[in-house]
Design an enzyme around this catalytic site. Structure first.
Site, PDB file in Angstrom:
ATOM      1  N   GLY A   1     -83.471  16.524  27.415  1.00 40.92           N
ATOM      2  CA  GLY A   1     -83.243  17.050  26.062  1.00 40.92           C
ATOM      3  C   GLY A   1     -81.765  17.256  25.796  1.00 40.92           C
ATOM      4  O   GLY A   1     -81.357  18.198  25.124  1.00 40.92           O
TER       5      GLY A   1
ATOM      6  N   ARG B   1     -79.134  16.967  21.865  1.00 46.47           N
ATOM      7  CA  ARG B   1     -78.697  17.952  20.865  1.00 46.47           C
ATOM      8  C   ARG B   1     -79.068  19.360  21.326  1.00 46.47           C
ATOM      9  O   ARG B   1     -79.668  19.534  22.379  1.00 46.47           O
ATOM     10  CB  ARG B   1     -79.313  17.664  19.498  1.00 46.47           C
ATOM     11  CG  ARG B   1     -80.821  17.631  19.506  1.00 46.47           C
ATOM     12  CD  ARG B   1     -81.387  17.414  18.095  1.00 46.47           C
ATOM     13  NE  ARG B   1     -82.816  17.615  18.090  1.00 46.47           N
ATOM     14  CZ  ARG B   1     -83.709  16.659  18.319  1.00 46.47           C
ATOM     15  NH1 ARG B   1     -83.301  15.431  18.554  1.00 46.47           N
ATOM     16  NH2 ARG B   1     -84.993  16.932  18.309  1.00 46.47           N
TER      17      ARG B   1
ATOM     18  N   ASP C   1     -88.728   8.847  27.645  1.00 45.29           N
ATOM     19  CA  ASP C   1     -89.682   9.830  27.126  1.00 45.29           C
ATOM     20  C   ASP C   1     -90.219  10.657  28.289  1.00 45.29           C
ATOM     21  O   ASP C   1     -90.879  10.123  29.184  1.00 45.29           O
ATOM     22  CB  ASP C   1     -90.824   9.086  26.421  1.00 45.29           C
ATOM     23  CG  ASP C   1     -91.811  10.031  25.755  1.00 45.29           C
ATOM     24  OD1 ASP C   1     -91.800  11.245  26.071  1.00 45.29           O
ATOM     25  OD2 ASP C   1     -92.594   9.562  24.927  1.00 45.29           O
TER      26      ASP C   1
ATOM     27  N   SER D   1     -89.409  30.064  27.296  1.00 42.14           N
ATOM     28  CA  SER D   1     -89.111  30.745  26.022  1.00 42.14           C
ATOM     29  C   SER D   1     -89.668  32.156  26.107  1.00 42.14           C
ATOM     30  O   SER D   1     -90.664  32.384  26.813  1.00 42.14           O
ATOM     31  CB  SER D   1     -89.790  30.003  24.869  1.00 42.14           C
ATOM     32  OG  SER D   1     -89.782  30.799  23.697  1.00 42.14           O
TER      33      SER D   1
ATOM     34  N   TYR E   1     -97.513  26.085  21.741  1.00 45.31           N
ATOM     35  CA  TYR E   1     -96.160  26.196  22.312  1.00 45.31           C
ATOM     36  C   TYR E   1     -96.115  27.332  23.338  1.00 45.31           C
ATOM     37  O   TYR E   1     -95.567  27.189  24.445  1.00 45.31           O
ATOM     38  CB  TYR E   1     -95.168  26.442  21.179  1.00 45.31           C
ATOM     39  CG  TYR E   1     -93.722  26.597  21.576  1.00 45.31           C
ATOM     40  CD1 TYR E   1     -92.952  25.492  21.918  1.00 45.31           C
ATOM     41  CD2 TYR E   1     -93.107  27.856  21.588  1.00 45.31           C
ATOM     42  CE1 TYR E   1     -91.613  25.625  22.261  1.00 45.31           C
ATOM     43  CE2 TYR E   1     -91.778  28.008  21.926  1.00 45.31           C
ATOM     44  CZ  TYR E   1     -91.033  26.884  22.265  1.00 45.31           C
ATOM     45  OH  TYR E   1     -89.701  27.028  22.609  1.00 45.31           O
TER      46      TYR E   1
ATOM     47  N   ALA F   1     -98.537  28.598  25.104  1.00 40.76           N
ATOM     48  CA  ALA F   1     -99.264  28.229  26.330  1.00 40.76           C
ATOM     49  C   ALA F   1     -98.422  27.275  27.181  1.00 40.76           C
ATOM     50  O   ALA F   1     -98.374  27.395  28.407  1.00 40.76           O
ATOM     51  CB  ALA F   1    -100.601  27.580  25.958  1.00 40.76           C
TER      52      ALA F   1
ATOM     53  N   LYS G   1     -95.173  27.121  27.321  1.00 42.76           N
ATOM     54  CA  LYS G   1     -94.021  27.828  27.894  1.00 42.76           C
ATOM     55  C   LYS G   1     -94.451  28.844  28.961  1.00 42.76           C
ATOM     56  O   LYS G   1     -93.709  29.088  29.929  1.00 42.76           O
ATOM     57  CB  LYS G   1     -93.214  28.504  26.778  1.00 42.76           C
ATOM     58  CG  LYS G   1     -92.517  27.500  25.842  1.00 42.76           C
ATOM     59  CD  LYS G   1     -91.497  26.658  26.605  1.00 42.76           C
ATOM     60  CE  LYS G   1     -90.722  25.703  25.720  1.00 42.76           C
ATOM     61  NZ  LYS G   1     -89.687  24.947  26.449  1.00 42.76           N
TER      62      LYS G   1
ATOM     63  N   ILE H   1     -82.362  30.940  19.451  1.00 44.20           N
ATOM     64  CA  ILE H   1     -81.100  30.223  19.606  1.00 44.20           C
ATOM     65  C   ILE H   1     -80.944  29.301  18.395  1.00 44.20           C
ATOM     66  O   ILE H   1     -81.881  28.559  18.052  1.00 44.20           O
ATOM     67  CB  ILE H   1     -81.079  29.377  20.906  1.00 44.20           C
ATOM     68  CG1 ILE H   1     -81.517  30.209  22.127  1.00 44.20           C
ATOM     69  CG2 ILE H   1     -79.705  28.748  21.121  1.00 44.20           C
ATOM     70  CD1 ILE H   1     -80.613  31.364  22.520  1.00 44.20           C
TER      71      ILE H   1
HETATM   72  P1  NAP Z   1     -83.941  20.746  19.785  1.00 44.27           P
HETATM   73  O1  NAP Z   1     -82.631  20.986  19.145  1.00 44.27           O
HETATM   74  O2  NAP Z   1     -85.117  20.383  18.927  1.00 44.27           O
HETATM   75  O3  NAP Z   1     -83.749  19.630  20.944  1.00 44.27           O
HETATM   76  C1  NAP Z   1     -84.849  19.187  21.680  1.00 44.27           C
HETATM   77  C2  NAP Z   1     -84.380  18.185  22.706  1.00 44.27           C
HETATM   78  O4  NAP Z   1     -85.506  17.717  23.456  1.00 44.27           O
HETATM   79  C3  NAP Z   1     -83.729  16.972  22.077  1.00 44.27           C
HETATM   80  O5  NAP Z   1     -82.648  16.557  22.873  1.00 44.27           O
HETATM   81  C4  NAP Z   1     -84.851  15.932  22.114  1.00 44.27           C
HETATM   82  O6  NAP Z   1     -84.276  14.644  22.170  1.00 44.27           O
HETATM   83  C5  NAP Z   1     -85.547  16.285  23.409  1.00 44.27           C
HETATM   84  N1  NAP Z   1     -86.923  15.820  23.471  1.00 44.27           N
HETATM   85  C6  NAP Z   1     -87.968  16.243  22.731  1.00 44.27           C
HETATM   86  N2  NAP Z   1     -89.065  15.561  23.057  1.00 44.27           N
HETATM   87  C7  NAP Z   1     -88.722  14.685  24.033  1.00 44.27           C
HETATM   88  C8  NAP Z   1     -89.419  13.688  24.770  1.00 44.27           C
HETATM   89  N3  NAP Z   1     -90.727  13.445  24.575  1.00 44.27           N
HETATM   90  N4  NAP Z   1     -88.746  12.967  25.692  1.00 44.27           N
HETATM   91  C9  NAP Z   1     -87.425  13.173  25.889  1.00 44.27           C
HETATM   92  N5  NAP Z   1     -86.713  14.117  25.231  1.00 44.27           N
HETATM   93  C10 NAP Z   1     -87.355  14.847  24.302  1.00 44.27           C
HETATM   94  O7  NAP Z   1     -84.416  22.015  20.614  1.00 44.27           O
HETATM   95  P2  NAP Z   1     -83.564  23.208  21.291  1.00 44.27           P
HETATM   96  O8  NAP Z   1     -83.617  24.359  20.360  1.00 44.27           O
HETATM   97  O9  NAP Z   1     -82.281  22.721  21.796  1.00 44.27           O
HETATM   98  O10 NAP Z   1     -84.543  23.549  22.499  1.00 44.27           O
HETATM   99  C11 NAP Z   1     -84.309  23.124  23.836  1.00 44.27           C
HETATM  100  C12 NAP Z   1     -85.325  23.814  24.732  1.00 44.27           C
HETATM  101  O11 NAP Z   1     -85.173  25.232  24.611  1.00 44.27           O
HETATM  102  C13 NAP Z   1     -86.770  23.500  24.386  1.00 44.27           C
HETATM  103  O12 NAP Z   1     -87.542  23.406  25.562  1.00 44.27           O
HETATM  104  C14 NAP Z   1     -87.191  24.714  23.586  1.00 44.27           C
HETATM  105  O13 NAP Z   1     -88.590  24.933  23.626  1.00 44.27           O
HETATM  106  C15 NAP Z   1     -86.426  25.802  24.296  1.00 44.27           C
HETATM  107  N6  NAP Z   1     -86.202  27.011  23.502  1.00 44.27           N
HETATM  108  C16 NAP Z   1     -85.506  26.955  22.330  1.00 44.27           C
HETATM  109  C17 NAP Z   1     -85.329  28.127  21.599  1.00 44.27           C
HETATM  110  C18 NAP Z   1     -84.558  28.168  20.302  1.00 44.27           C
HETATM  111  O14 NAP Z   1     -84.528  29.229  19.665  1.00 44.27           O
HETATM  112  N7  NAP Z   1     -83.905  27.101  19.883  1.00 44.27           N
HETATM  113  C19 NAP Z   1     -85.876  29.323  22.060  1.00 44.27           C
HETATM  114  C20 NAP Z   1     -86.588  29.326  23.254  1.00 44.27           C
HETATM  115  C21 NAP Z   1     -86.744  28.168  23.959  1.00 44.27           C
HETATM  116  P3  NAP Z   1     -84.842  13.353  21.421  1.00 44.27           P
HETATM  117  O15 NAP Z   1     -85.420  13.776  20.118  1.00 44.27           O
HETATM  118  O16 NAP Z   1     -83.622  12.499  21.320  1.00 44.27           O
HETATM  119  O17 NAP Z   1     -85.847  12.785  22.362  1.00 44.27           O
END
Ligand code: NAP
Length: 243
Positions: free
Chosen positions: A10, A13, A59, A138, A151, A153, A155, A184
């Site tokens: 991931g 971004r 993927d 999370s 989601y 479940a 996490k 975040i």
């Molecule tokens: P985001 O901006 O939506 O980025 C998600 C990343 O995961 C992207 O790089 C996406 O890349 C990649 N991804 C998604 N599905 C994929 C797949 N099938 N294969 C390969 N790559 C995949 O999300 P984020 O906010 O940075 O979140 C990152 C992590 O932190 C996640 O696990 C999220 O659940 C966790 N988290 C986030 C928050 C928050 O508030 N933002 C809070 C708690 C936990 P592509 O689309 O290029 O594949």
């Protein structure tokens, strides 16, 4: 360890990009994984112009693809010191209206992807008798959330997977820990209505939303020598939202 190889999923971004920036600056060799090949290639070129950061598009919910990526990383960089399972997604909706497909998507990507990568990397770490696995969970995996049963479940499953892996692989010098971010500011949270964001901000004692680098610093710590006696833990990074 700072010139060891770390896989970050991931990485294209959000939090994964912030983690990649932090670890590249700390001198790690990086394998960046996501589906967006162009974004990944641009970030790799920026962070590692000498080839020490490379893009491995794929993927994470496809075990064959994950095995291919891990093989390529191993061939290119040799031993793999760290694995940061960060890629994830949401498919929100009320539990009573949730279709089986919408239930399954975050389970397959968030939990399945974390299992697949850990499963593929573990033999390499076991042979080297050292390794650090860091799974991004999370706070929702600890508290649950209306509209996010799938989601939550996935996490919570990541936390249980982390503890099980920590118990199974500890004797081989491998640690496994989870990081549980709160709110975040990334693409994942940008679409939430302003009202919801205001309510959430009110619940955060530090009175600000987190940034990717807040999570990235904790990941860097868990990869460091100072964290070598920490395993099976979940570090909450949420400005005090959940206590
Ligand atoms: P985001 O901006 O939506 O980025 C998600 C990343 O995961 C992207 O790089 C996406 O890349 C990649 N991804 C998604 N599905 C994929 C797949 N099938 N294969 C390969 N790559 C995949 O999300 P984020 O906010 O940075 O979140 C990152 C992590 O932190 C996640 O696990 C999220 O659940 C966790 N988290 C986030 C928050 C928050 O508030 N933002 C809070 C708690 C936990 P592509 O689309 O290029 O594949």
């Amino acid at each position: 360890m700072s010139n060891g190889t770390v896989i970050v999923t991931g990485a294209s971004r959000g939090i994964g990009e912030a983690i990649s920036r932090e670890l590249a600056a700390a001198g790690f060799r990086l394998a960046l994984v996501a589906r967006s090949a162009d974004r990944l290639a641009a970030l790799a070129a920026e962070l590692g112009p000498g080839g020490e950061v490379q893009a491995f598009p794929g993927d994470i919910s496809d075990f064959e693809d994950v095995q291919r990526i891990v093989k390529e990383v191993h061939e290119k960089f040799g031993d793999i010191y760290g694995l940061v399972n960060n890629a994830g997604m949401t498919r929100d909706g009320l539990f009573m209206r949730m279709s089986p497909e919408n239930w399954q998507a975050p389970i397959d990507i968030n939990l399945g992807g974390t299992f697949y990568f850990t499963r593929a990397v573990a033999p390499i770490m076991m042979r080297a008798r050292i390794g650090r696995i860091i799974n991004i969970s999370s706070v929702i995996g600890l508290t649950g959330n209306a509209g996010q049963a799938n989601y939550a479940a996935s996490k919570a499953g990541i936390i249980a997977l982390t503890k099980s892996v920590a118990k199974e692989l500890g004797s081989r010098g491998i640690t496994a820990n989870a990081v549980a971010p709160g709110f975040i500011a990334t693409d994942m949270t940008a679409d939430l209505p302003e009202k919801v964001q205001a309510v959430m901000l009110g619940q955060i004692p530090l009175k600000r939303f987190g940034e990717g680098k807040d999570v990235a610093g904790v990941v860097k710590f868990l990869l460091s020598q100072e964290a070598s006696y920490i395993t099976g833990q979940t570090l909450v990074v949420d400005g005090g939202m959940v206590m």
